[in-house]
Write a protein that holds these residues in place. Sequence first.
Motif, mmCIF file in Angstrom:
data_model
loop_
_atom_site.group_PDB
_atom_site.id
_atom_site.type_symbol
_atom_site.label_atom_id
_atom_site.label_comp_id
_atom_site.label_asym_id
_atom_site.label_seq_id
_atom_site.Cartn_x
_atom_site.Cartn_y
_atom_site.Cartn_z
ATOM 1 N N HIS B 69 0.850 -1.199 0.000
ATOM 2 C CA HIS B 69 0.000 0.000 0.000
ATOM 3 C C HIS B 69 0.886 1.249 0.000
ATOM 4 C CE1 HIS B 69 -2.245 3.321 1.871
ATOM 5 N NE2 HIS B 69 -3.280 2.812 1.232
ATOM 6 N N ALA B 70 1.935 1.211 0.816
ATOM 7 C CA ALA B 70 2.852 2.350 0.895
ATOM 8 C C ALA B 70 3.502 2.603 -0.460
ATOM 9 C CB ALA B 70 3.917 2.091 1.960
ATOM 10 N N HIS B 71 3.901 1.536 -1.136
ATOM 11 C CA HIS B 71 4.551 1.701 -2.439
ATOM 12 C C HIS B 71 3.568 2.244 -3.476
ATOM 13 C CE1 HIS B 71 7.524 -0.137 -5.604
ATOM 14 N NE2 HIS B 71 7.619 1.164 -5.501
ATOM 15 N N THR B 73 0.926 4.039 -3.099
ATOM 16 C CA THR B 73 0.494 5.429 -2.875
ATOM 17 C C THR B 73 1.666 6.409 -2.926
ATOM 18 O OG1 THR B 73 0.611 5.050 -0.489
ATOM 19 C CG2 THR B 73 -1.560 4.830 -1.537
ATOM 20 N N SER B 74 2.886 5.901 -3.108
ATOM 21 C CA SER B 74 4.086 6.754 -3.133
ATOM 22 C C SER B 74 4.225 7.442 -4.493
ATOM 23 C CB SER B 74 5.325 5.891 -2.853
ATOM 24 O OG SER B 74 5.713 5.200 -4.026
ATOM 25 N N PRO B 75 5.165 8.401 -4.604
ATOM 26 C CA PRO B 75 5.362 9.089 -5.893
ATOM 27 C C PRO B 75 5.671 8.139 -7.052
ATOM 28 C CG PRO B 75 6.435 10.316 -4.150
ATOM 29 C CD PRO B 75 5.964 9.024 -3.524
ATOM 30 N N GLU B 76 6.212 6.956 -6.771
ATOM 31 C CA GLU B 76 6.553 6.036 -7.852
ATOM 32 C C GLU B 76 5.305 5.493 -8.552
ATOM 33 O OE1 GLU B 76 10.602 3.886 -7.996
ATOM 34 O OE2 GLU B 76 9.290 2.651 -6.770
ATOM 35 N N ASP B 79 1.143 8.573 -6.261
ATOM 36 C CA ASP B 79 1.493 9.856 -5.647
ATOM 37 C C ASP B 79 0.274 10.466 -4.947
ATOM 38 O OD1 ASP B 79 2.769 12.079 -4.765
ATOM 39 O OD2 ASP B 79 3.316 12.865 -6.743
ATOM 40 N N GLU B 81 -0.098 11.832 -2.187
ATOM 41 C CA GLU B 81 0.090 13.106 -1.498
ATOM 42 C C GLU B 81 -0.288 14.275 -2.414
ATOM 43 O OE1 GLU B 81 3.642 15.068 1.077
ATOM 44 O OE2 GLU B 81 4.033 14.903 -1.061
ATOM 45 N N ARG B 82 0.158 14.236 -3.641
ATOM 46 C CA ARG B 82 -0.094 15.360 -4.562
ATOM 47 C C ARG B 82 -1.301 15.146 -5.460
ATOM 48 N NH1 ARG B 82 5.775 17.827 -6.303
ATOM 49 N NH2 ARG B 82 6.444 18.240 -4.161
#
Lengths: 184, 179
Positions: B69-71, B73-76, B79, B81-82
């Motif tokens: 889940h962390a991967h 939702t990350s920028p990779e 993303d 957050e944005r």
Amino acid sequence: MNVLAISGSLRADSHNTALLRALREEAPSGVEIELWDGLREIPPYDADADGAPGPATVEALRALVREADAVFFATPEYNSSVPGALKNALDWASRPIATNAFRNKPVAVIASSTGAFGGVWAAAELRKVLGAMGARVVEVELAVGHAAEKFDGAGELVDGDVREGLRDALDTLVAEVSPELVAA
Amino acid sequence: MSATEQIEQAIPTGTWTADTVHSGITFEVPYAVATFRGEVPAFEASLVDGTLTGVAQIASLTVKDENLHAHLTSPEFFDAERHPEVTFVSSEIRRDGDSVELPGELTIKGITRPATLAGTITGPAVDHLGATRVGLHLQTTVDRTQFGMTFNMPLPNGEPALSNDVTLKAELTLVGQEA
């Protein structure tokens, strides 16, 4: 804005550390660059010691990364990859992965080596690692080859092209955090 | 054509809102030798005068591993957050019997591209509480690299582990709203 600069080399006369000192000289107004010197103090990663809190030196690194607006790496290349000490520090910093200090953190990676290719493979691997950690890896490609020829006897960067490359790389990183600081 | 058939061919008019408990947004992507699936449970969808709009909150994405889940939702990947939302807005609904096609615009990671959701429509039908429901069973396949998601890992044979083609599915139960 506070940029944490991390060199992947422990060597006193490291070209990568010298590049980060030069980077500090090129910082635009409003950008503070702090050069981290704690790499030597990070213990080998051990999942048995990976509790909350972790080792004090690891917690200090995590706190510095959390407080920084961005992180700028300069890495040498060992055996076509990231130096073990740097990878080890990142393995600690990446824990726990879902909430780690590098998550969503803008980061830039440059490299240098005494060979012709300037550590380009180490830089690529470091970007891969940082991406897997959830960092916001910016589009910066600066691999400084034949590094020994770029500095004078006192370790000062004397190559104008490399200096310009450092400025461009820093601008790209700063713009990721705060575009108005680059425009100013 | 009989009156009954004309009704079946019609696109529902008025306002219809997704009953999200009885609806689902999922995705499927071929990974190594199998298919990996995930769901985005926090979403809203509505059909208003023939325009379907869907908004999914990507941070709500559920997979079976916290680190994954962390991967994702990350920028990779997304993303979150944005770019916290994935959206679809139809430009048209074409119905032919039970088949439907909804061309429109899909926005993922802040990048908007044309996409056509295709599938079937069920109803309108009146449920046990007297509400009128329409079912839409839709899917589309997109190239994730067109939406800024280029991550991959090579398998030992050199082939990439993760497919670029991702199938997005929307199973929607839409409830007619009183005018």
